[in-house]
Motif scaffolding. Structure first.
Motif, PDB file in Angstrom:
ATOM      1  N   LEU A  98       0.834  -1.199   0.000  1.00 54.26           N
ATOM      2  CA  LEU A  98       0.000   0.000   0.000  1.00 54.26           C
ATOM      3  C   LEU A  98       0.875   1.259   0.000  1.00 54.26           C
ATOM      4  N   ALA A  99       1.981   1.207   0.726  1.00 54.59           N
ATOM      5  CA  ALA A  99       2.891   2.350   0.747  1.00 54.59           C
ATOM      6  C   ALA A  99       3.524   2.584  -0.621  1.00 54.59           C
ATOM      7  N   MET A 100       3.836   1.505  -1.347  1.00 54.37           N
ATOM      8  CA  MET A 100       4.408   1.652  -2.678  1.00 54.37           C
ATOM      9  C   MET A 100       3.384   2.210  -3.661  1.00 54.37           C
ATOM     10  N   ILE A 101       2.112   1.784  -3.536  1.00 56.96           N
ATOM     11  CA  ILE A 101       1.070   2.275  -4.435  1.00 56.96           C
ATOM     12  C   ILE A 101       0.915   3.782  -4.306  1.00 56.96           C
ATOM     13  N   ILE A 102       0.973   4.261  -3.073  1.00 53.97           N
ATOM     14  CA  ILE A 102       0.797   5.698  -2.830  1.00 53.97           C
ATOM     15  C   ILE A 102       2.133   6.435  -2.843  1.00 53.97           C
ATOM     16  N   GLY A 103       3.146   5.815  -2.259  1.00 54.04           N
ATOM     17  CA  GLY A 103       4.411   6.511  -2.054  1.00 54.04           C
ATOM     18  C   GLY A 103       5.220   6.735  -3.313  1.00 54.04           C
ATOM     19  N   ILE A 104       5.263   5.743  -4.218  1.00 57.22           N
ATOM     20  CA  ILE A 104       6.107   5.872  -5.410  1.00 57.22           C
ATOM     21  C   ILE A 104       5.691   7.060  -6.276  1.00 57.22           C
ATOM     22  N   PRO A 105       4.413   7.194  -6.650  1.00 54.44           N
ATOM     23  CA  PRO A 105       4.066   8.373  -7.453  1.00 54.44           C
ATOM     24  C   PRO A 105       4.267   9.689  -6.712  1.00 54.44           C
ATOM     25  N   VAL A 106       4.020   9.700  -5.397  1.00 52.10           N
ATOM     26  CA  VAL A 106       4.211  10.932  -4.630  1.00 52.10           C
ATOM     27  C   VAL A 106       5.694  11.311  -4.575  1.00 52.10           C
ATOM     28  N   ILE A 107       6.554  10.325  -4.298  1.00 60.63           N
ATOM     29  CA  ILE A 107       7.988  10.591  -4.207  1.00 60.63           C
ATOM     30  C   ILE A 107       8.539  11.055  -5.547  1.00 60.63           C
ATOM     31  N   GLN A 108       8.163  10.363  -6.622  1.00 60.39           N
ATOM     32  CA  GLN A 108       8.678  10.749  -7.938  1.00 60.39           C
ATOM     33  C   GLN A 108       8.182  12.132  -8.344  1.00 60.39           C
ATOM     34  N   LEU A 109       6.933  12.430  -8.052  1.00 58.15           N
ATOM     35  CA  LEU A 109       6.401  13.747  -8.401  1.00 58.15           C
ATOM     36  C   LEU A 109       7.149  14.852  -7.656  1.00 58.15           C
ATOM     37  N   ILE A 110       7.398  14.636  -6.363  1.00 57.88           N
ATOM     38  CA  ILE A 110       8.087  15.653  -5.565  1.00 57.88           C
ATOM     39  C   ILE A 110       9.541  15.795  -6.014  1.00 57.88           C
ATOM     40  N   LEU A 111      10.209  14.649  -6.241  1.00 61.52           N
ATOM     41  CA  LEU A 111      11.610  14.696  -6.613  1.00 61.52           C
ATOM     42  C   LEU A 111      11.817  15.351  -7.972  1.00 61.52           C
ATOM     43  N   PHE A 112      11.044  14.912  -8.967  1.00 62.18           N
ATOM     44  CA  PHE A 112      11.243  15.438 -10.314  1.00 62.18           C
ATOM     45  C   PHE A 112      10.686  16.854 -10.455  1.00 62.18           C
ATOM     46  N   GLY A 113       9.615  17.150  -9.746  1.00 61.87           N
ATOM     47  CA  GLY A 113       9.010  18.458  -9.899  1.00 61.87           C
ATOM     48  C   GLY A 113       9.622  19.538  -9.031  1.00 61.87           C
ATOM     49  N   PHE A 114      10.145  19.147  -7.861  1.00 59.29           N
ATOM     50  CA  PHE A 114      10.630  20.144  -6.910  1.00 59.29           C
ATOM     51  C   PHE A 114      12.145  20.103  -6.749  1.00 59.29           C
ATOM     52  N   ALA A 115      12.688  18.906  -6.536  1.00 54.91           N
ATOM     53  CA  ALA A 115      14.105  18.797  -6.203  1.00 54.91           C
ATOM     54  C   ALA A 115      15.017  18.793  -7.420  1.00 54.91           C
ATOM     55  N   ILE A 116      14.528  18.312  -8.567  1.00 52.67           N
ATOM     56  CA  ILE A 116      15.379  18.191  -9.743  1.00 52.67           C
ATOM     57  C   ILE A 116      15.344  19.489 -10.538  1.00 52.67           C
ATOM     58  N   ASN A 117      16.500  20.103 -10.700  1.00 55.06           N
ATOM     59  CA  ASN A 117      16.602  21.372 -11.403  1.00 55.06           C
ATOM     60  C   ASN A 117      17.908  21.373 -12.186  1.00 55.06           C
ATOM     61  N   MET A 118      17.807  21.473 -13.505  1.00 58.27           N
ATOM     62  CA  MET A 118      18.996  21.419 -14.353  1.00 58.27           C
ATOM     63  C   MET A 118      19.711  22.767 -14.446  1.00 58.27           C
ATOM     64  N   THR A 119      19.102  23.822 -13.937  1.00 59.89           N
ATOM     65  CA  THR A 119      19.728  25.142 -13.968  1.00 59.89           C
ATOM     66  C   THR A 119      20.555  25.326 -12.701  1.00 59.89           C
ATOM     67  N   LEU A 120      21.848  25.367 -12.855  1.00 60.48           N
ATOM     68  CA  LEU A 120      22.729  25.456 -11.691  1.00 60.48           C
ATOM     69  C   LEU A 120      22.872  26.890 -11.219  1.00 60.48           C
ATOM     70  N   ARG A 121      22.786  27.063  -9.929  1.00 64.62           N
ATOM     71  CA  ARG A 121      22.996  28.351  -9.292  1.00 64.62           C
ATOM     72  C   ARG A 121      23.778  28.126  -8.000  1.00 64.62           C
ATOM     73  N   GLY A 122      24.522  29.150  -7.609  1.00 61.26           N
ATOM     74  CA  GLY A 122      25.236  29.078  -6.341  1.00 61.26           C
ATOM     75  C   GLY A 122      26.360  28.068  -6.312  1.00 61.26           C
ATOM     76  N   LEU A 123      27.104  27.929  -7.425  1.00 60.51           N
ATOM     77  CA  LEU A 123      28.233  27.002  -7.442  1.00 60.51           C
ATOM     78  C   LEU A 123      29.311  27.493  -6.469  1.00 60.51           C
ATOM     79  N   PRO A 124      29.820  26.619  -5.597  1.00 57.97           N
ATOM     80  CA  PRO A 124      30.837  27.048  -4.623  1.00 57.97           C
ATOM     81  C   PRO A 124      32.088  27.564  -5.325  1.00 57.97           C
ATOM     82  N   THR A 125      32.511  28.757  -4.950  1.00 60.10           N
ATOM     83  CA  THR A 125      33.562  29.464  -5.686  1.00 60.10           C
ATOM     84  C   THR A 125      34.528  30.138  -4.720  1.00 60.10           C
ATOM     85  N   ALA A 126      35.775  30.238  -5.147  1.00 56.86           N
ATOM     86  CA  ALA A 126      36.792  31.010  -4.431  1.00 56.86           C
ATOM     87  C   ALA A 126      37.449  31.968  -5.410  1.00 56.86           C
ATOM     88  N   VAL A 127      37.985  33.071  -4.883  1.00 55.86           N
ATOM     89  CA  VAL A 127      38.568  34.122  -5.714  1.00 55.86           C
ATOM     90  C   VAL A 127      40.017  34.371  -5.279  1.00 55.86           C
TER      91      VAL A 127
END
Length: 367
Positions: free
Chosen positions: A24-53
């Motif tokens: 039951l957890a897989m039926i509900i959890g897998i689509p929820v986890i994938q939706l959150i990960l791909f929609g919220f956490a996954i971002n191909m635009t990089l910002r804030g790369l650690p830098t030194a000068v």
């Protein structure tokens, strides 16, 4: 076909699924986890790369250039250096991804239209290379000002230099990470079914009757898989060097030490799952819940710096995140384990905690 009997079987199956919490957890959890990960956490635009000068000019104009580069949002200051050599040391250790060098004759170079700023990039990550190229598109047309590209741009004033993978071959970035992904998938799954398999085959009675302590039983279960993990590591390294010409710039001993610690971390996690699961199928279901966020949030498939802060904090708990930094640092940048001791400490702490909890949770009772 009798539809009454057919519906009875279907209803029985639905009730069984409802009683099985893991399914039951897989039926509900897998689509929820994938939706959150791909929609919220996954971002191909990089910002804030650690830098030194390394600002060797140290003038008002050079400081203004640095501030304007940081204002783009692509780079973020996390360290300071005095020389390009110090920047390269920080890149090799994985402390920064980008180093900005402003030479002592910055003013004269800018006036003459020559290269005035050099950006050193950790090319072992192709996504970082692509993000850093945005900085090269901003010429220094006025003193101390970085302006957008015009219709008739002057000679490039910002030069991006990529190290460790100047050809931008994706295999060089992916193959070392595959060591971690394959070990995560196999080691966790193998040990996740270890204790459950003994119960299902009726061997637990024999183990209970032996004078083995719980710690001895758990460690004994882990030892054979350490050898299996080392065989897998050797196979991936040989194929990677032979087929894809992936270099090993650091010590081969460091590669095996880091990989061995990572194997232990995965085995301890698998044992913890095995003490919780009631069947081999359920242990594989639980393994999937570990494998999915590991491969998506660790930085193997998607840029780590493109994720929001909450996702990065969660990723720091995953052993694959720390191993990818270690293996890419040793193989691609030639770093030593002593330079990345925090990642080693994180893996060791994870292993100790998981193994301790697994030993405490293990029950030598059949019921």
């Amino acid at each position: 076909m009798n539809w009454r009997r057919l519906s009875a079987v279907a209803i029985k199956e639905l009730r069984q699924i409802r009683r099985d919490r893991m399914t039951l957890a897989m039926i509900i959890g897998i689509p929820v986890i994938q939706l959150i990960l791909f929609g919220f956490a996954i971002n191909m635009t990089l910002r804030g790369l650690p830098t030194a000068v390394a600002d060797q000019a140290n003038t008002a104009a050079s400081r203004a250039v640095v501030m304007d580069l940081f204002a783009t949002g692509v780079v973020k200051p996390v360290a300071q250096a005095d020389t390009p050599q110090e920047l390269m040391s920080l890149i090799r250790r994985g402390t920064i991804s980008i180093g900005i060098v402003i030479p002592p004759d910055f003013e004269r170079r800018r006036i003459e239209g020559r290269e005035a700023v050099q950006v050193l990039v950790d090319g072992s990550d192709t996504a970082v290379q692509s993000a850093a190229m945005q900085l090269a598109q901003m010429p220094l047309d006025d003193p101390g000002r970085v302006r957008p590209l015009t219709s008739s741009p002057p000679a490039p004033a910002i030069n991006v230099v990529s190290f460790y993978n100047p050809e931008r071959r994706s295999a060089i970035h992916i193959v070392p990470g595959l060591i971690g992904v394959i070990l995560t998938m196999t080691m966790v799954m193998f040990t996740a079914v270890a204790i459950v398999r003994e119960r299902e085959r009726g061997n637990m009675e024999l183990l209970i009757a032996t004078p083995l302590s719980t710690a001895e039983l758990m460690v004994g279960k882990v030892l054979p898989y350490i050898g299996i993990g080392l065989v897998q590591i050797t196979l991936i390294l040989l194929l990677g060097m032979w087929i894809f010409q992936v270099p090993v710039r650091g010590s081969l001993l460091d590669v095996y030490l880091a990989s061995g610690l990572f194997v232990l971390a995965n085995l301890s996690l698998g044992l913890l799952i095995s003490t919780r699961a009631k069947s081999q199928f359920q242990s594989m279901q639980m393994t999937f819940f570990v494998f999915l966020p590991s491969i998506l949030l660790s930085g193997f498939m998607f840029p780590f710096n493109g994720m929001p802060a909450a996702a990065r904090w969660f990723a720091e708990v995953l052993p694959l995140t720390h191993f990818l930094r270690l293996i890419r640092g040793v193989m691609l940048r030639g770093a030593g384990l002593g330079e990345m001791w925090l990642e080693m400490l994180a893996l060791a702490a994870f292993t100790a905690v998981m193994m301790t909890v697994a030993i405490l949770r293990f029950s030598r009772r059949l019921d």
